[in-house]
Design a protein around this motif. Sequence first.
Motif, PDB file in Angstrom:
ATOM      1  N   LYS A  66       0.808  -1.221   0.000  1.00 11.00           N
ATOM      2  CA  LYS A  66       0.000   0.000   0.000  1.00 11.00           C
ATOM      3  C   LYS A  66       0.842   1.273   0.000  1.00 11.00           C
ATOM      4  CE  LYS A  66      -4.118  -1.589  -0.282  1.00 11.00           C
ATOM      5  NZ  LYS A  66      -4.965  -1.203  -1.436  1.00 11.00           N
ATOM      6  N   GLU A  67       2.140   1.138   0.211  1.00 13.21           N
ATOM      7  CA  GLU A  67       3.084   2.263   0.195  1.00 13.21           C
ATOM      8  C   GLU A  67       2.692   3.360   1.181  1.00 13.21           C
ATOM      9  OE1 GLU A  67       3.136   3.378  -3.925  1.00 13.21           O
ATOM     10  OE2 GLU A  67       4.455   1.712  -4.476  1.00 13.21           O
ATOM     11  N   GLN A  68       2.156   2.936   2.329  1.00 16.93           N
ATOM     12  CA  GLN A  68       1.762   3.877   3.377  1.00 16.93           C
ATOM     13  C   GLN A  68       2.939   4.126   4.317  1.00 16.93           C
ATOM     14  OE1 GLN A  68      -1.468   5.346   3.697  1.00 16.93           O
ATOM     15  NE2 GLN A  68      -1.686   4.522   1.636  1.00 16.93           N
ATOM     16  N   ASP A  69       2.994   5.315   4.880  1.00 16.34           N
ATOM     17  CA  ASP A  69       4.039   5.719   5.827  1.00 16.34           C
ATOM     18  C   ASP A  69       4.238   4.619   6.879  1.00 16.34           C
ATOM     19  OD1 ASP A  69       5.524   6.880   7.929  1.00 16.34           O
ATOM     20  OD2 ASP A  69       4.648   8.866   7.616  1.00 16.34           O
ATOM     21  N   TRP A  70       5.388   3.975   6.840  1.00 16.48           N
ATOM     22  CA  TRP A  70       5.633   2.824   7.710  1.00 16.48           C
ATOM     23  C   TRP A  70       5.558   3.190   9.192  1.00 16.48           C
ATOM     24  CZ3 TRP A  70       9.635   2.670  11.233  1.00 16.48           C
ATOM     25  CH2 TRP A  70      10.656   3.619  11.075  1.00 16.48           C
ATOM     26  N   ARG A  71       5.869   4.453   9.514  1.00 17.00           N
ATOM     27  CA  ARG A  71       5.877   4.872  10.928  1.00 17.00           C
ATOM     28  C   ARG A  71       4.471   4.871  11.521  1.00 17.00           C
ATOM     29  NH1 ARG A  71       8.125  10.615  10.466  1.00 17.00           N
ATOM     30  NH2 ARG A  71       6.518  10.497   8.855  1.00 17.00           N
ATOM     31  N   ILE A  72       3.448   5.051  10.663  1.00 16.25           N
ATOM     32  CA  ILE A  72       2.071   4.987  11.167  1.00 16.25           C
ATOM     33  C   ILE A  72       1.757   3.564  11.612  1.00 16.25           C
ATOM     34  CG2 ILE A  72      -0.358   5.273  10.560  1.00 16.25           C
ATOM     35  CD1 ILE A  72       0.486   7.419   8.545  1.00 16.25           C
ATOM     36  N   GLY A  73       2.182   2.591  10.816  1.00 13.72           N
ATOM     37  CA  GLY A  73       2.006   1.187  11.205  1.00 13.72           C
ATOM     38  C   GLY A  73       2.768   0.873  12.475  1.00 13.72           C
TER      39      GLY A  73
END
Length: 444
Positions: free
Chosen positions: A377-384
């Motif tokens: 999903k190429e989402q900001d890894w830090r949010i995960g």
Amino acid sequence: MSNLVWFRNDLRVTDNHSLKAACDREGDVIGVYCFDPAFYQESDFGFDLDFELPFTKTGKYRAQFIIEALEDLKKQLQNHGIPLLVFHKSPAQEFPELIKELGVQHIFLQKEWTRDEVQQEEKLGEALEEAGLKDQVKGHRVYDQFLFHPDDVPFENFNQIPKVFTEFRKKCEKQSEVRDLVNIDDYKQELPEVEQTELPTLNDLGLERFEKDHRSAFPWKGGATAAWERLDHYFWETKKLQYYKKTRNGLVGTDYSSKFSAWLAIGAISAREIYWEVKHFEKEIKKNQDTYWLIFELIWRDFFKYVSLKHESNIFQLGGILKKDYEWKSSERELSKWIQGETHERFVNANMKELAATGFMSNRGRQNVASYWSMHKEQDWRIGAAYFEHILIDYDVHSNYGNWMYNSGVGNDPRNRTFNIKSQANRYDGDGKFQNLWLQENLF
């Protein structure tokens, strides 16, 4: 004259160097723990988002586990005549008055180096200076959360820590020794006259109460007593340690892996204690690749701690320790679907639903949901990573952010791999048992 032991992520009496040092010094020993409100507020790693993250730093599962661990620690300390004072305030708010009241001259604590913990100490230092107590109190910090102590690893300084785990492991295994355990078995003092405190409830911490889900792969309580009961079960009663490597990628049940991570994360048991117990098992029962593999995993845990010592705050930066300049997205809708287990991948959904319901997820599951979030999903890894910080019962800052960087192409993985989720599901959950357990509503 009193010696204060400031407990943080070292909630045990055995093999605790801060506690041992305090007991070896003249004066009463008093334990203190602070539920610092700063650790129960919203995550704030400088995200540039159009929405607020819908979770706090510490969630209900880990908070309850810590409360249980403190209940156990309090009982164990009382056997030595040592009181444990627990406050729902920051050390900066509570310690100055406590130091005056008890005549504290020495504070013993486990050395931490990540942002929140360092800021906590800095604020305490400012509060002591403001109260005119800075020169009265001496702090004693010790590294006490490693398998291989920083003074014993074969690297002259932290900048020499290798980028790749295998190099780190081989050098440590060849040139480092695991230290012997320390104890305070013979220590006993008259219980000092101090005003007793009560442990806060989840409601006091601003969190909701919950009932444990009967499907949980981690049904245990916090505390050293529970940790050692688990170890006795896994090593000596069932002897399942001798099959650890073969079963560690399991998904369902309590015994597919050791499950020590939550107790290790808050220091209810030490890595050294587990190591020496493995060595005892190898001598008495069996030594094989499976028994070695548990030590192998303890070395992985050490590696991520050394990575954070080397790279400091870069483990919280978007580009990670590689300072990669990827184009990351940050979608509130994608976050909600991921957290709720409503993506187009059943295997991801099952793992995320397990996590939301129990605060626990298998190692295999963690790698897949992290890869899905950051690589698919190429989402900001830090949010995960921040969500894991909130929800995981076994959250450890170094392992959490180290693993998230590793799975997001900005950390220590030289291969920069992306997981094929369907292939992983077929390989590790071919009969669908795990997915059916957590996606029952989708069966009808």
